[in-house]
Design an enzyme around this catalytic site. Structure first.
Site, PDB file in Angstrom:
ATOM      1  N   LYS A 158       0.816  -1.219   0.000  1.00 18.16           N
ATOM      2  CA  LYS A 158       0.000   0.000   0.000  1.00 18.16           C
ATOM      3  C   LYS A 158       0.844   1.261   0.000  1.00 18.16           C
ATOM      4  CE  LYS A 158      -4.587  -1.137   1.594  1.00 18.16           C
ATOM      5  NZ  LYS A 158      -5.616  -0.853   2.582  1.00 18.16           N
ATOM      6  N   LYS A 238      -8.697 -11.962  -7.623  1.00 19.24           N
ATOM      7  CA  LYS A 238      -9.869 -12.140  -6.762  1.00 19.24           C
ATOM      8  C   LYS A 238     -10.921 -11.091  -7.096  1.00 19.24           C
ATOM      9  CE  LYS A 238      -7.948 -11.292  -2.663  1.00 19.24           C
ATOM     10  NZ  LYS A 238      -7.717 -11.239  -1.225  1.00 19.24           N
ATOM     11  N   LYS A 241     -13.248  -5.135  -4.093  1.00 20.43           N
ATOM     12  CA  LYS A 241     -13.916  -3.834  -3.976  1.00 20.43           C
ATOM     13  C   LYS A 241     -13.111  -2.744  -4.646  1.00 20.43           C
ATOM     14  CE  LYS A 241     -15.645  -3.973   0.719  1.00 20.43           C
ATOM     15  NZ  LYS A 241     -15.723  -3.285   2.011  1.00 20.43           N
TER      16      LYS A 241
END
Ligand code: TRP
Length: 372
Positions: A158, A238, A241
């Site tokens: 991140k 995957k 969101k």
């Protein structure tokens, strides 16, 4: 039964490690898998307790529901003490729009309830309303070394994509440890990507137990296979969101028509008939996996039963099953979100119930540290 087991362990002299009181910083974060006899005796007193957290970052998708939330719903039957926390403090580690965050907290509460979290049985609450989380995070942070945090993959990933990443993003796993330890949780259902954070919470519990006094159990992860539900546009990843393309996932608030369109346009292959081959036919396998998770049927049995359908017909079938799951949740969410006052009442009750337990534990923790 558990006492007998512990006694047997002691008798057999399996546990030779003597606990060292006040052993100082050299014991910080040392990984030691075995618990001492004293640890075990103490933990036998800790009632089974489940804790899980979810960030309020928008409407969960079908993968979140099938692989995580639904598991929590089932666990409510097995465990008398269970916490589900809407971890808003975790979500502000990256910039959030205040109005959206405020709304998303309620959206998540409504969604969890619509999925079957029973707020009377489970303690459903908003993390930031129990200030002890941040207080304990500070205490645990004082036991955690910088290199230990810098190794965690979420920071590594991140901090590359977020511009000027803040300290919160770095210390986030300490807050997660505090969430777990504050309630002396013994079971933490998480996705595979979170196991490493759970290990940190175990390490911090060990460090605390060695340095101060034995307070914390070492929570066990209960791993949900979140990787089973894949992106509809690229089954190599995957369902997520954070994917900017909404066609890549089924959100729990999608209308029946939108679900049909998304499934119709999902990426498969040029083979007409149905077969289950996750390696060679990942797109089709993804459809079968969703079907399998929804109906609790093995993929092989699905192929057996629906093998006579071509892909277009099978997509229609899968859409039916998905809508059978998603539409009742969608409808209930809409109903719940029309009464924000009620949602606030539910979260306030959760806050009170969580605070009561956290307060008792925090007193014990502060006493051990010498803060009271
Ligand atoms: N870090 C978790 C996630 O991003 C959310 C979370 C916060 C959590 N605190 C927790 C999960 C405690 C389990 C237990 O998914």
């Amino acid at each position: 039964m558990r006492d007998d087991f512990i006694m047997a362990l002691i008798m057999n002299n399996i546990l030779k490690v003597k606990r060292v009181f006040r052993c100082g910083r050299r014991y910080l974060l040392q990984r030691n898998e075995s618990a001492t006899a004293e640890d075990l005796t103490k933990f036998a007193e800790c009632p089974p307790c489940v804790f899980s957290g979810i960030q309020p970052t928008g409407v969960p998708h079908l993968g979140n529901y099938l692989c995580a939330i639904r598991k929590w719903v089932d666990m409510q039957q097995q465990y008398d003490r269970m916490f589900v926390s809407i971890v808003d403090l975790h979500s502000i580690t990256v910039p959030q729009d205040p109005a959206t965050l405020r709304e998303n907290i309620l959206v998540m509460a409504a969604c969890l309830m619509a999925c079957g979290i029973d707020h009377e049985k489970t303690i459903l609450f908003q993390q930031s309303t129990v200030a002890y989380h941040t207080e304990l995070a500070w205490i645990l942070g004082c036991l955690c070394t910088l290199p230990r945090l810098s190794k965690l993959p979420q920071w590594k990933e991140k901090s590359k994509v977020v511009k000027d990443p803040g300290v919160g993003l770095y210390t986030y796993p300490i807050l997660q440890s505090a969430d777990i330890l504050l309630y002396k949780a013994t079971v933490v259902p998480v996705g595979e990507d979170q196991i490493i954070h759970l290990e940190l919470s175990q390490d911090l519990a060990r460090a605390f137990n060695r340095i101060y006094s034995i307070i914390f159990p070492y929570a066990k992860p209960l791993i949900g296979d979140v990787s089973k539900v894949r992106c509809l546009k690229d089954p190599a990843c995957k369902m997520s969101k954070s994917n900017p393309n909404p066609m890549s996932r089924i959100d729990l608030q999608d209308s029946a028509d939108l679900v049909a369109t998304k499934i119709k346009k999902s990426v498969t292959d040029s083979i007409r008939l149905l077969s289950y081959d996750p390696q060679e036919r990942p797109g089709v396998a993804n459809l079968i996996n969703m079907h399998s998770l929804i109906t609790n049927t093995r993929p092989e049995d699905i192929v057996q039963e629906f093998g006579n359908l071509n892909k277009v017909q099978y997509k229609e079938k899968v859409t039916e099953f998905i809508n059978g799951t998603v539409q009742p949740i969608n409808k209930e969410m809409t109903r719940l979100l029309s009464d924000k006052h009620y949602l606030h009442t539910v979260l306030d009750t959760g806050m009170n119930r969580a605070s009561e337990i956290a307060e008792v534990n925090m007193k014990e923790i502060k006493q051990a540290v010498g803060l009271r």
